[in-house]
Design a protein around this motif. Structure first.
Motif, PDB file in Angstrom:
ATOM      1  N   ASP A   1       1.108  -1.017   0.072  1.00 47.49           N
ATOM      2  CA  ASP A   1       0.289   0.043  -0.244  1.00 47.49           C
ATOM      3  C   ASP A   1       0.903   1.558  -0.038  1.00 47.49           C
ATOM      4  OD1 ASP A   1      -1.753  -1.313   0.114  1.00 47.49           O
ATOM      5  OD2 ASP A   1      -2.335  -1.590   2.151  1.00 47.49           O
ATOM      6  N   THR A   2       1.630   1.121   0.881  1.00 45.82           N
ATOM      7  CA  THR A   2       2.955   2.382   1.173  1.00 45.82           C
ATOM      8  C   THR A   2       3.641   2.548  -0.285  1.00 45.82           C
ATOM      9  OG1 THR A   2       3.210   2.375   2.939  1.00 45.82           O
ATOM     10  CG2 THR A   2       4.700   3.777   1.875  1.00 45.82           C
ATOM     11  N   SER A   3       3.703   1.594  -1.295  1.00 49.81           N
ATOM     12  CA  SER A   3       4.048   1.513  -2.462  1.00 49.81           C
ATOM     13  C   SER A   3       3.917   2.599  -3.336  1.00 49.81           C
ATOM     14  CB  SER A   3       4.877   0.775  -3.092  1.00 49.81           C
ATOM     15  OG  SER A   3       5.722   0.534  -4.217  1.00 49.81           O
TER      16      SER A   3
ATOM     17  N   VAL B   1      14.294   3.326  -1.243  1.00 50.02           N
ATOM     18  CA  VAL B   1      14.557   2.697  -0.127  1.00 50.02           C
ATOM     19  C   VAL B   1      13.568   2.767   1.280  1.00 50.02           C
ATOM     20  CG1 VAL B   1      15.918   3.167   2.328  1.00 50.02           C
ATOM     21  CG2 VAL B   1      17.128   4.480   0.428  1.00 50.02           C
ATOM     22  N   ARG B   2      13.773   1.354   1.448  1.00 57.91           N
ATOM     23  CA  ARG B   2      12.814   0.826   2.463  1.00 57.91           C
ATOM     24  C   ARG B   2      13.165   0.202   3.616  1.00 57.91           C
ATOM     25  NH1 ARG B   2      12.711  -0.754  -2.377  1.00 57.91           N
ATOM     26  NH2 ARG B   2      10.379  -0.399  -4.402  1.00 57.91           N
ATOM     27  N   THR B   3      12.336   1.331   4.765  1.00 63.45           N
ATOM     28  CA  THR B   3      13.062   1.175   5.639  1.00 63.45           C
ATOM     29  C   THR B   3      11.667   0.958   7.005  1.00 63.45           C
ATOM     30  OG1 THR B   3      11.885   3.456   6.774  1.00 63.45           O
ATOM     31  CG2 THR B   3      14.621   3.420   6.255  1.00 63.45           C
ATOM     32  N   VAL B   4      11.823   0.481   7.910  1.00 64.65           N
ATOM     33  CA  VAL B   4      10.983   0.004   8.851  1.00 64.65           C
ATOM     34  C   VAL B   4      11.276  -0.266  10.211  1.00 64.65           C
ATOM     35  CG1 VAL B   4       9.835  -2.202   9.459  1.00 64.65           C
ATOM     36  CG2 VAL B   4      10.375  -2.529   7.426  1.00 64.65           C
ATOM     37  N   LYS B   5      10.846   0.452  11.355  1.00 69.16           N
ATOM     38  CA  LYS B   5      10.624   0.931  12.809  1.00 69.16           C
ATOM     39  C   LYS B   5      10.763  -0.305  12.806  1.00 69.16           C
ATOM     40  CE  LYS B   5       9.289   5.713  12.905  1.00 69.16           C
ATOM     41  NZ  LYS B   5       8.121   6.010  13.614  1.00 69.16           N
ATOM     42  N   ASN B   6      12.068  -0.135  14.457  1.00 71.55           N
ATOM     43  CA  ASN B   6      12.155  -1.425  15.444  1.00 71.55           C
ATOM     44  C   ASN B   6      10.464  -0.855  16.298  1.00 71.55           C
ATOM     45  OD1 ASN B   6      14.137  -3.165  14.196  1.00 71.55           O
ATOM     46  ND2 ASN B   6      15.404  -1.280  15.317  1.00 71.55           N
ATOM     47  N   PRO B   7      10.567  -2.013  17.438  1.00 69.18           N
ATOM     48  CA  PRO B   7       9.579  -1.978  18.414  1.00 69.18           C
ATOM     49  C   PRO B   7      10.088  -0.762  19.632  1.00 69.18           C
ATOM     50  CG  PRO B   7       9.585  -4.206  17.649  1.00 69.18           C
ATOM     51  CD  PRO B   7      10.909  -3.464  16.631  1.00 69.18           C
ATOM     52  N   PRO B   8       9.132  -0.078  20.393  1.00 74.16           N
ATOM     53  CA  PRO B   8       9.549   0.898  20.352  1.00 74.16           C
ATOM     54  C   PRO B   8       9.797   0.559  22.153  1.00 74.16           C
ATOM     55  CG  PRO B   8       7.085   1.501  20.875  1.00 74.16           C
ATOM     56  CD  PRO B   8       7.399   0.210  19.688  1.00 74.16           C
ATOM     57  N   PRO B   9      10.770   0.842  23.215  1.00 76.46           N
ATOM     58  CA  PRO B   9      11.372   0.214  24.046  1.00 76.46           C
ATOM     59  C   PRO B   9      10.472   0.104  25.066  1.00 76.46           C
ATOM     60  CG  PRO B   9      12.715   2.313  23.371  1.00 76.46           C
ATOM     61  CD  PRO B   9      11.605   1.681  22.737  1.00 76.46           C
TER      62      PRO B   9
ATOM     63  N   GLN C   1       3.645   5.715  11.586  1.00 82.14           N
ATOM     64  CA  GLN C   1       3.928   4.502  10.848  1.00 82.14           C
ATOM     65  C   GLN C   1       5.113   3.834  10.906  1.00 82.14           C
ATOM     66  OE1 GLN C   1       0.630   3.395  10.054  1.00 82.14           O
ATOM     67  NE2 GLN C   1      -1.004   5.132   9.779  1.00 82.14           N
ATOM     68  N   PRO C   2       4.953   2.028  10.914  1.00 83.47           N
ATOM     69  CA  PRO C   2       6.184   1.564  10.947  1.00 83.47           C
ATOM     70  C   PRO C   2       6.794   1.034   9.499  1.00 83.47           C
ATOM     71  CG  PRO C   2       3.667  -0.068  11.073  1.00 83.47           C
ATOM     72  CD  PRO C   2       3.864   1.613  10.564  1.00 83.47           C
ATOM     73  N   PHE C   3       6.189   1.398   8.594  1.00 83.99           N
ATOM     74  CA  PHE C   3       6.820   1.234   6.929  1.00 83.99           C
ATOM     75  C   PHE C   3       7.112   2.735   6.230  1.00 83.99           C
ATOM     76  CE2 PHE C   3       7.564  -0.026   2.871  1.00 83.99           C
ATOM     77  CZ  PHE C   3       8.251  -1.276   2.778  1.00 83.99           C
ATOM     78  N   GLU C   4       7.961   2.819   5.674  1.00 84.56           N
ATOM     79  CA  GLU C   4       8.074   3.662   5.330  1.00 84.56           C
ATOM     80  C   GLU C   4       8.803   3.861   4.198  1.00 84.56           C
ATOM     81  OE1 GLU C   4       9.806   8.250   6.182  1.00 84.56           O
ATOM     82  OE2 GLU C   4      11.528   7.496   6.584  1.00 84.56           O
ATOM     83  N   ILE C   5       8.848   4.388   2.832  1.00 86.03           N
ATOM     84  CA  ILE C   5       9.404   3.969   1.592  1.00 86.03           C
ATOM     85  C   ILE C   5      10.267   5.535   0.837  1.00 86.03           C
ATOM     86  CG2 ILE C   5       9.480   3.410  -0.959  1.00 86.03           C
ATOM     87  CD1 ILE C   5       7.389   1.852  -0.231  1.00 86.03           C
ATOM     88  N   VAL C   6      11.223   5.241   0.625  1.00 85.95           N
ATOM     89  CA  VAL C   6      11.683   7.455   0.145  1.00 85.95           C
ATOM     90  C   VAL C   6      12.267   6.691  -1.183  1.00 85.95           C
ATOM     91  CG1 VAL C   6      13.432   9.005   0.921  1.00 85.95           C
ATOM     92  CG2 VAL C   6      12.530   7.442   2.914  1.00 85.95           C
ATOM     93  N   GLN C   7      11.807   7.328  -1.821  1.00 90.41           N
ATOM     94  CA  GLN C   7      12.554   7.751  -3.592  1.00 90.41           C
ATOM     95  C   GLN C   7      13.321   8.967  -3.230  1.00 90.41           C
ATOM     96  OE1 GLN C   7      12.065   5.501  -6.385  1.00 90.41           O
ATOM     97  NE2 GLN C   7      13.862   7.025  -6.678  1.00 90.41           N
ATOM     98  N   ARG C   8      14.567   8.433  -3.421  1.00 88.70           N
ATOM     99  CA  ARG C   8      15.714  10.391  -3.951  1.00 88.70           C
ATOM    100  C   ARG C   8      15.631   9.448  -5.926  1.00 88.70           C
ATOM    101  NH1 ARG C   8      20.979  11.503  -5.049  1.00 88.70           N
ATOM    102  NH2 ARG C   8      21.960   8.992  -5.594  1.00 88.70           N
ATOM    103  N   LEU C   9      14.892  11.432  -6.193  1.00 87.27           N
ATOM    104  CA  LEU C   9      15.357  11.931  -7.463  1.00 87.27           C
ATOM    105  C   LEU C   9      15.853  13.177  -7.621  1.00 87.27           C
ATOM    106  CD1 LEU C   9      12.874  14.719  -7.081  1.00 87.27           C
ATOM    107  CD2 LEU C   9      11.617  12.860  -6.892  1.00 87.27           C
ATOM    108  N   HIS C  10      16.053  13.650  -8.897  1.00 89.56           N
ATOM    109  CA  HIS C  10      16.082  14.905  -9.094  1.00 89.56           C
ATOM    110  C   HIS C  10      15.863  15.387 -10.592  1.00 89.56           C
ATOM    111  CE1 HIS C  10      21.612  14.769  -8.098  1.00 89.56           C
ATOM    112  NE2 HIS C  10      20.496  14.306  -7.318  1.00 89.56           N
ATOM    113  N   VAL C  11      16.026  17.105 -10.670  1.00 86.48           N
ATOM    114  CA  VAL C  11      14.603  17.049 -11.326  1.00 86.48           C
ATOM    115  C   VAL C  11      15.654  17.931 -11.941  1.00 86.48           C
ATOM    116  CG1 VAL C  11      13.111  18.959 -11.632  1.00 86.48           C
ATOM    117  CG2 VAL C  11      12.770  17.561  -9.903  1.00 86.48           C
ATOM    118  N   GLU C  12      16.059  17.766 -13.820  1.00 93.82           N
ATOM    119  CA  GLU C  12      16.869  18.777 -13.848  1.00 93.82           C
ATOM    120  C   GLU C  12      16.203  19.528 -15.378  1.00 93.82           C
ATOM    121  OE1 GLU C  12      18.879  15.955 -16.556  1.00 93.82           O
ATOM    122  OE2 GLU C  12      19.938  15.265 -14.850  1.00 93.82           O
ATOM    123  N   LEU C  13      16.377  20.934 -14.957  1.00 97.61           N
ATOM    124  CA  LEU C  13      15.992  22.090 -15.939  1.00 97.61           C
ATOM    125  C   LEU C  13      16.692  22.845 -16.571  1.00 97.61           C
ATOM    126  CD1 LEU C  13      13.702  23.468 -12.140  1.00 97.61           C
ATOM    127  CD2 LEU C  13      12.801  21.546 -14.490  1.00 97.61           C
ATOM    128  N   PRO C  14      16.568  23.483 -16.981  1.00 96.77           N
ATOM    129  CA  PRO C  14      17.213  24.466 -17.855  1.00 96.77           C
ATOM    130  C   PRO C  14      17.366  25.474 -16.885  1.00 96.77           C
ATOM    131  CG  PRO C  14      15.066  24.359 -19.063  1.00 96.77           C
ATOM    132  CD  PRO C  14      15.237  23.182 -17.958  1.00 96.77           C
TER     133      PRO C  14
END
Length: 274
Positions: free
Chosen positions: A74-76, A103-111, A119-132
């Motif tokens: 669902d996150t993806s 990059v996909r990351t998951v949180k460890n259970p809190p102590p 939310q426990p699951f996170e996806i990060v998409q790194r990107l570049h936007v090239e412009l004139p």
């Protein structure tokens, strides 16, 4: 007696074999035997100077989009929708979207049973936007923020609250610029030497291709800002084994002016020594 003759023959065979072996070793490490000074030649030291200028050819918005959720699929899917909206907007503004790592990351259970509202699951998409380079960067950046761009700079995996450089200005073809500037310095060095040498010492108006110990260096007249570096001078070098430098990112859209110098050695045959 026979043993002595055999030992002498073996020693002569070894001595005769050394020059070819050494020549092979020199060729293996890139040393040309043609670079050794010919008999009856005299070295002439050449010095020249030159100037040049270069400017960025594109603007780059560097960052990423992060989406959190309970389930990876669902996150993806949510991230794909945001990226599609960004891609459409970038294309409408004559830009190019470069998708880098996802990059996909998951949180460890809190102590100790403590609660964590994230939310426990996170996806990060790194990107570049090239412009004139002339694009309205601020207006485009604002719209990208509205479409979900929420990480900036290159280190987009962790949102640590630091300020990051979101817009870069890329100078391309630095190698070609360096080579062209070096050739202008060499032409100046040859012209300067020919003006002081005896008549007919310079066989051609253009510099010869067999100059030795050629070293070129240049430095920007201005101090400039580059990502991750305090304000500093930009230096260029060209010599055997020098690293390639195809592009350079700056933090501002400025024209950079360079002053350079070259030194080289030209071997004059004895009959043409000025």
């Amino acid at each position: 007696m026979d043993r002595r003759l055999s030992a002498l023959a073996l020693a002569l065979t070894y001595l005769c074999a050394v020059p070819p072996a050494r020549a092979q070793e020199q060729a293996a490490v890139g040393i040309s035997t043609a670079r050794f000074a010919p008999r009856g030649s005299f070295p002439a030291q050449l010095f020249g100077s030159c100037t040049g200028e270069i400017a960025p050819s594109m603007a780059i918005i560097a960052g990423g989009v992060a989406v959190q959720g309970l389930k990876p699929l669902d996150t993806s899917a949510d991230l794909d929708k945001q990226i599609a909206a960004i891609a459409k907007y970038v294309e409408e503004n004559h830009g190019k979207l470069i998708l880098l790592e996802r990059v996909r990351t998951v949180k460890n259970p809190p102590p100790n049973g403590s609660s964590d509202p994230g939310q426990p699951f996170e996806i990060v998409q790194r990107l570049h936007v090239e412009l004139p380079v002339s694009a309205p960067v601020d207006a485009i950046l604002q719209r990208l923020l509205e479409l979900g761009l929420d990480r900036f700079g290159e280190a987009v995996v962790s949102a640590n609250g630091r300020r990051e450089e979101a817009v870069l200005y890329r100078v391309t073809d630095v190698d070609s610029f360096t080579h062209a500037m070096q050739q202008r310095c060499i032409a100046d060095a040859w012209k300067t030497w020919c003006s002081t040498a005896e008549k007919d010492a310079c066989k051609t108006a253009d510099p010869p291709s067999d100059l030795e110990n050629l070293t070129f260096n240049a430095r920007s007249d201005e101090q400039i800002l580059m990502p991750g570096v305090a304000v500093t001078y930009w230096t260029l070098s060209s010599f055997r084994g020098a690293p390639r430098d195809p592009s350079k990112d700056l933090l501002g859209n400025i024209t950079v002016h360079f002053s350079g110098s070259v030194s080289a050695m030209y071997r004059i045959l004895s009959e043409e020594k000025p």
